[in-house]
Design an enzyme around this catalytic site. Sequence first.
Site, mmCIF file in Angstrom:
data_model
loop_
_atom_site.group_PDB
_atom_site.id
_atom_site.type_symbol
_atom_site.label_atom_id
_atom_site.label_comp_id
_atom_site.label_asym_id
_atom_site.label_seq_id
_atom_site.Cartn_x
_atom_site.Cartn_y
_atom_site.Cartn_z
ATOM 1 N N SER A 321 36.627 32.885 -50.320
ATOM 2 C CA SER A 321 35.962 31.797 -49.597
ATOM 3 C C SER A 321 34.513 32.079 -49.221
ATOM 4 O O SER A 321 33.805 31.152 -48.804
ATOM 5 C CB SER A 321 36.767 31.454 -48.331
ATOM 6 N N HIS A 364 44.086 20.307 -42.703
ATOM 7 C CA HIS A 364 43.078 20.247 -41.635
ATOM 8 C C HIS A 364 42.798 18.815 -41.188
ATOM 9 O O HIS A 364 42.003 18.599 -40.266
ATOM 10 C CB HIS A 364 41.766 20.862 -42.127
ATOM 11 N N CYS A 377 38.182 25.311 -45.065
ATOM 12 C CA CYS A 377 39.094 24.357 -45.690
ATOM 13 C C CYS A 377 38.912 24.339 -47.208
ATOM 14 O O CYS A 377 37.828 24.008 -47.707
ATOM 15 C CB CYS A 377 38.868 22.961 -45.122
#
Length: 607
Positions: A321, A364, A377
């Site tokens: 990420s 989310h 996310c």
Amino acid sequence: MEHFVKDSNTITDSKYVWSKRILIFFIIVLLIRLWDLQIMRGSEMRMLSEQNRIRVKKVVAPRGVIYDRNGKILAETRPSFNIYIIPEDIKDFNQTVDGLAQLMNIERDEIIEKLKAASNMPSSFPVKIKSDVTMDDVAKVEAHRVYLPGVQIQIEPKRYYNYGKTFAHLIGYVSEISDEELKKKEYKNYSPGDFIGRYGLERSYESFLRGIDGEKRVEVDAMGREIRTLDIKEPIPGNNLYLNVDLEVQEVIDKALENKRGGSVVIDTKTGGVIALVSRPAFDPNKFVSGISKEDWQKIALDTRHPLQNRVTQGRYPPGSTFKIVLALKGIEEGLINEKTSFLCRGGMPYGGRVFKCWKKGGHGGVNIHRAIVESCDVFFYNLGLKLGIDRIHEMANIIGLGRKTGIDLPGEKDGLVPSSQWKQRVYKTPWYEGETLSVAIGQGAVWLTPIQLVQLASFVANEGVNYRPQIVKKIVSPEGKIIKTFEPELNASVKLKKDTIRIVKDGMKGVVNEGSGTAYGSRIQHVSMSGKTGTAQSVGEKGKNLGDHAWFIAFAPSEDPSIAISVLVEYGGHGSSSAAPVAKAVTETMFKEKKDIKEAKLNGYR
């Protein structure tokens, strides 16, 4: 009777005459030989006589000292006792070789190999047999000296690494030059037994660190022992290196990564100067200097954790990420998203007949770019990845410097990979599919980066579109204190980005650490604000075994005016928030120590 006596006297006289003539002949030959040796070849004979009595010995020059940014010594030289054999002084080859082998517990073949390797050198050239022997070994050799003609002990400077494993991958190590290297033109100024930089800075700056050997003429006796020194040409020590590295920060990371696999690098965002660089597991560089044993070498070479690999510059991993920051920068810059853009996350995104999951199973909900960065996310970035397409993602990564070597002053740096449609067509002869973009959008699939490249991403955001080539050495200084060379900051990337792009991404990264919902909120610091991005990357362990995910964290601090950028990787560490972020927290706390209020001075004002 008189006739017989007369004949007898005649024979005797004749023998005497011939004996006299033969004697005169040999005297004449001897005189001619003496004339030839003393008069005609007198200078040559005197030279040979001098060579038998006088030796020219090499005086090894110390390598340059390596200092940290505060002048603390990281690598220096110390005295070392080394065993040599001078072939010219050997009286009985087997006696000397076998005796030394038995006395010092050395393989006979090993001694012979070293003597053979130096066979093209003069017979008076000392051949190093064993380095850095103990005082007990020195005493043994001296006690048996009379039985070991040709064996000598010499005291020479030896490299010493004051902090051992802590700087193993950064400073590197030296070891004895090999026979194969001596045959190459580039090593024409080296001799058997010389040491050469093998790894790290020792290798990169070999030409600066290596000194110029001196020599001395000594008088020796029949056993080859020195009687007195006639004259000496002093050696010139190597140049000294002053680094950008901070010993304290290096030790903090070293402790934080103890018993783990991974690496971390800290750089000065304003200059690119490397403040710390640690890779784990490591090795003891001092073992290589003294001549590493076969057992120790096998332990290192066969270790499946690969301690010789510098994971910071040579380890290529999916960035997870942390790579989302690249998409955020490009998406905002291209006007494809803004602060109000929102995507719905229900825990996954259906695409191409399958569901691409988010790390948060329940989803989310509606997510904008700020929350997408803060809470990482996946669904938001799946959507953004499709909007951008792989080639625009590749373009932004290339601008930052991701996927290519940074140019850090260490040998063996590896490049990385950020794919493009052109790359896939060239390598695999097939087109790029959009489904592949979804994996790349969250730092998985065909994207591989090194920790040193990812610290460039953190620095790029911190500097609002600028980063510099990482540089470990700050300056090179001669033994006399003269500055030989200084290293000025060298731009790697310089791009003018929109103010909104920088503001939104910076606020998001600040929220990762400082907002309650941030993935690295557990690593927030009270007295200084740190910004960052966590990452968790899927991995394949040894022999296909799943040993867990890799943990990432990139950061910069202080958030308001960043002066440092940090990259941390923990192999199989699980989540970046729990394994990698605490390392960056420890670094930041060390570099920005809390200033305690001193109230005593104020109280004194009322007295």
